[in-house]
Motif scaffolding. Structure first.
Motif, mmCIF file in Angstrom:
data_model
loop_
_atom_site.group_PDB
_atom_site.id
_atom_site.type_symbol
_atom_site.label_atom_id
_atom_site.label_comp_id
_atom_site.label_asym_id
_atom_site.label_seq_id
_atom_site.Cartn_x
_atom_site.Cartn_y
_atom_site.Cartn_z
ATOM 1 N N UNK A 40 0.466 -1.190 0.033
ATOM 2 C CA UNK A 40 0.085 0.379 0.483
ATOM 3 C C UNK A 40 0.957 1.307 0.008
ATOM 4 N N UNK A 41 1.649 1.288 0.922
ATOM 5 C CA UNK A 41 2.828 2.343 0.195
ATOM 6 C C UNK A 41 4.041 2.623 -0.628
ATOM 7 N N UNK A 42 4.598 1.607 -1.147
ATOM 8 C CA UNK A 42 4.608 2.164 -2.516
ATOM 9 C C UNK A 42 3.550 1.793 -3.570
ATOM 10 N N UNK A 43 2.021 1.681 -3.501
ATOM 11 C CA UNK A 43 0.714 2.085 -4.283
ATOM 12 C C UNK A 43 0.638 3.425 -4.163
ATOM 13 N N UNK A 44 0.469 3.905 -2.681
ATOM 14 C CA UNK A 44 -0.046 5.399 -2.796
ATOM 15 C C UNK A 44 1.499 6.223 -3.530
ATOM 16 N N UNK A 45 2.796 5.884 -3.582
ATOM 17 C CA UNK A 45 3.857 6.437 -3.975
ATOM 18 C C UNK A 45 3.609 6.498 -5.738
ATOM 19 N N UNK A 46 3.159 6.137 -6.319
ATOM 20 C CA UNK A 46 2.751 6.060 -7.799
ATOM 21 C C UNK A 46 2.166 7.684 -8.492
ATOM 22 N N UNK A 47 0.441 7.272 -7.097
ATOM 23 C CA UNK A 47 0.089 8.076 -8.053
ATOM 24 C C UNK A 47 -0.285 9.992 -6.971
ATOM 25 N N UNK A 48 0.115 9.715 -5.914
ATOM 26 C CA UNK A 48 -0.395 10.496 -5.064
ATOM 27 C C UNK A 48 0.621 11.579 -5.010
ATOM 28 N N UNK A 49 2.084 11.840 -4.880
ATOM 29 C CA UNK A 49 2.827 12.722 -5.233
ATOM 30 C C UNK A 49 2.397 13.478 -5.982
ATOM 31 N N UNK A 50 2.622 12.307 -8.076
ATOM 32 C CA UNK A 50 2.553 13.468 -8.617
ATOM 33 C C UNK A 50 1.254 14.343 -8.554
ATOM 34 N N UNK A 51 0.037 13.671 -8.238
ATOM 35 C CA UNK A 51 -0.963 14.296 -7.789
ATOM 36 C C UNK A 51 -1.095 16.119 -7.120
ATOM 37 N N UNK A 52 -0.109 15.516 -6.243
ATOM 38 C CA UNK A 52 -0.156 17.449 -5.555
ATOM 39 C C UNK A 52 0.450 17.938 -6.009
ATOM 40 N N UNK A 53 1.839 17.557 -6.749
ATOM 41 C CA UNK A 53 2.498 18.613 -7.562
ATOM 42 C C UNK A 53 1.713 18.944 -8.255
ATOM 43 N N UNK A 54 0.439 17.809 -9.141
ATOM 44 C CA UNK A 54 -0.202 18.730 -10.203
ATOM 45 C C UNK A 54 -1.062 19.451 -10.013
ATOM 46 N N UNK A 55 -1.242 19.714 -8.306
ATOM 47 C CA UNK A 55 -2.801 20.702 -7.635
ATOM 48 C C UNK A 55 -1.884 22.561 -7.711
ATOM 49 N N UNK A 56 -0.075 22.095 -7.766
ATOM 50 C CA UNK A 56 0.306 22.984 -7.530
ATOM 51 C C UNK A 56 0.445 24.258 -9.023
ATOM 52 N N UNK A 57 0.633 23.094 -9.607
ATOM 53 C CA UNK A 57 1.187 23.560 -11.029
ATOM 54 C C UNK A 57 -0.279 23.609 -12.139
ATOM 55 N N UNK A 58 0.127 24.282 -12.807
ATOM 56 C CA UNK A 58 -1.374 24.819 -14.104
ATOM 57 C C UNK A 58 -0.403 23.615 -15.172
ATOM 58 N N UNK A 59 0.630 23.460 -15.299
ATOM 59 C CA UNK A 59 1.203 22.377 -16.437
ATOM 60 C C UNK A 59 0.963 21.028 -15.820
ATOM 61 N N UNK A 60 0.282 20.218 -16.368
ATOM 62 C CA UNK A 60 0.077 18.831 -16.090
ATOM 63 C C UNK A 60 0.818 18.115 -16.931
ATOM 64 N N UNK A 61 1.905 17.495 -17.706
ATOM 65 C CA UNK A 61 2.180 17.173 -18.893
ATOM 66 C C UNK A 61 2.762 16.251 -18.434
ATOM 67 N N UNK A 97 -8.262 12.566 -16.079
ATOM 68 C CA UNK A 97 -7.689 11.663 -14.896
ATOM 69 C C UNK A 97 -6.489 12.586 -14.311
ATOM 70 N N UNK A 98 -6.414 12.430 -13.077
ATOM 71 C CA UNK A 98 -5.193 12.392 -11.737
ATOM 72 C C UNK A 98 -3.807 11.709 -12.611
ATOM 73 N N UNK A 99 -3.801 10.619 -13.273
ATOM 74 C CA UNK A 99 -2.755 9.796 -13.508
ATOM 75 C C UNK A 99 -3.677 8.709 -14.117
ATOM 76 N N UNK A 100 -2.430 7.901 -14.879
ATOM 77 C CA UNK A 100 -2.930 7.551 -16.024
ATOM 78 C C UNK A 100 -3.482 5.644 -16.114
ATOM 79 N N UNK A 101 -4.292 6.275 -15.951
ATOM 80 C CA UNK A 101 -5.716 4.961 -15.286
ATOM 81 C C UNK A 101 -5.666 3.771 -16.615
ATOM 82 N N UNK A 102 -6.284 3.337 -16.497
ATOM 83 C CA UNK A 102 -6.296 2.360 -17.903
ATOM 84 C C UNK A 102 -7.579 3.296 -18.605
ATOM 85 N N UNK A 103 -9.347 3.193 -18.481
ATOM 86 C CA UNK A 103 -9.431 3.589 -19.171
ATOM 87 C C UNK A 103 -10.071 5.291 -20.031
#
Length: 315
Positions: A71-92, A177-183
């Motif tokens: 679960x720790x590794x699982x959250x590291x995959x998506x949440x830090x990136x999501x937090x950075x994008x919440x502070x930035x305009x550019x979400x590339x 989405x806020x991360x690269x999910x399947x659909x």
């Protein structure tokens, strides 16, 4: 995007994330950051307690420690990136980075499903075959089963990820989405064939429904064994060891099924994002809380470890 033979070929993605809620971004950042820090510290605490306290060196807590690590590794995959994008305009995000994020997300998510199934089997052996438990769930068997869980999870991940990224992307470069999910990523594929969609859906059914069915089967035998226990206290004690696991199973498989087993998956981005927040942010926070609050042995071990540390510091 790059023009090739009059077709726009996507070279990088733009994660839409929460751009439709610009006024709420600072609030969401603070809320998600707090939840992430609590989740991270809780899972690390459980791993540390299980490692330090020898009374918890049993298969049940070995699997719980592995689940917390996963679960720790699982959250590291998506949440830090999501937090950075919440502070930035550019979400590339580049396509290789998107591939890597999806691979680890699917691999860890599938591994968690298989791990919860394995934890259900462990409870079945402990309650239905208590005299043979030490033999059936020996350290070597647990190690091999744990390895099989993660090998199977990442085998599914590499198959699905390679299938999704096997063709170019040309419909758009906006991932809803806020991360690269399947659909959301699959919708952008130039060749979104029915065979590809059905294959990915088939893997989702196998991982989720097959795992959930095996867990239900384990608990059918467990309930049958508990009913035969003569004393009410014995029945309560036997079932209490399963309540935490059942709670996590219901939340985990419920959220995943809403996202990945719907025929119209990906058709409602706002709804998908809301559910995704729950299983990427809330569920990893819920797991350690449920296991800590409802598990007497973990609570006692936590108090004992903290007490030892305080006495050591005082001396």
């Amino acid at each position: 995007m790059k023009l090739e033979n009059e077709t726009w070929i996507v070279k990088e993605f733009v994660l839409v994330g929460f751009s439709n809620l610009p006024d709420l971004k600072p609030t969401l950042f603070i809320l998600f950051l707090l939840m992430y820090l609590i989740s991270l510290s809780s899972n690390v605490t459980i791993i540390t307690i299980i490692y330090l306290d020898h009374t918890l060196h049993t298969p049940m807590y070995y699997f719980l420690g592995v689940l917390s690590l996963s679960e720790t590794c699982y959250t590291l995959v998506t949440i830090p990136n999501m937090l950075v994008h919440l502070l930035m305009e550019n979400q590339v995000i580049s396509i290789p980075s998107c591939w890597a994020q999806m691979f680890f997300f699917i691999g860890l998510a599938c591994s968690n499903c298989f791990l919860l199934t394995l934890m259900g089997y462990d409870r079945y052996v402990a309650i239905c075959h208590p005299l043979r438990y030490a033999v059936i769930m020996s350290p070597s068997v647990c190690l091999h089963l744990g390895s099989l869980v993660f090998c199977s999870g990442f085998l599914v991940a590499v198959t699905e990820t390679c299938l999704i990224f096997s063709s170019s992307f040309c419909h758009s470069n906006r991932v809803e989405h806020f991360f690269c999910d399947i659909a959301p990523v699959l919708k952008l594929s130039c060749t979104q064939s029915a065979a590809k969609v059905l294959t990915i859906f088939f893997f989702s059914v196998i991982v989720l429904l097959a795992s959930f069915f095996l867990i239900l089967l384990s608990y059918a035998f467990i309930v049958a064994a508990i009913v035969r226990i003569p004393s009410a206290a014995g029945r309560r004690k036997a079932f209490s060891t399963c309540v935490s696991h059942l709670t996590v199973v219901i939340v985990h498989f419920g959220c995943a099924s809403i996202i990945y087993l719907r025929p119209e998956s990906g058709s409602n981005p706002d709804e998908d994002r809301m559910v995704a927040v729950f299983y990427t942010v809330v569920t990893p926070l819920l797991n350690p809380v449920v296991y800590t609050l409802r598990n007497k042995e973990v609570r006692v071990a936590l108090k004992r470890t903290l007490g030892c540390r305080l006495r050591t510091q005082n001396n």
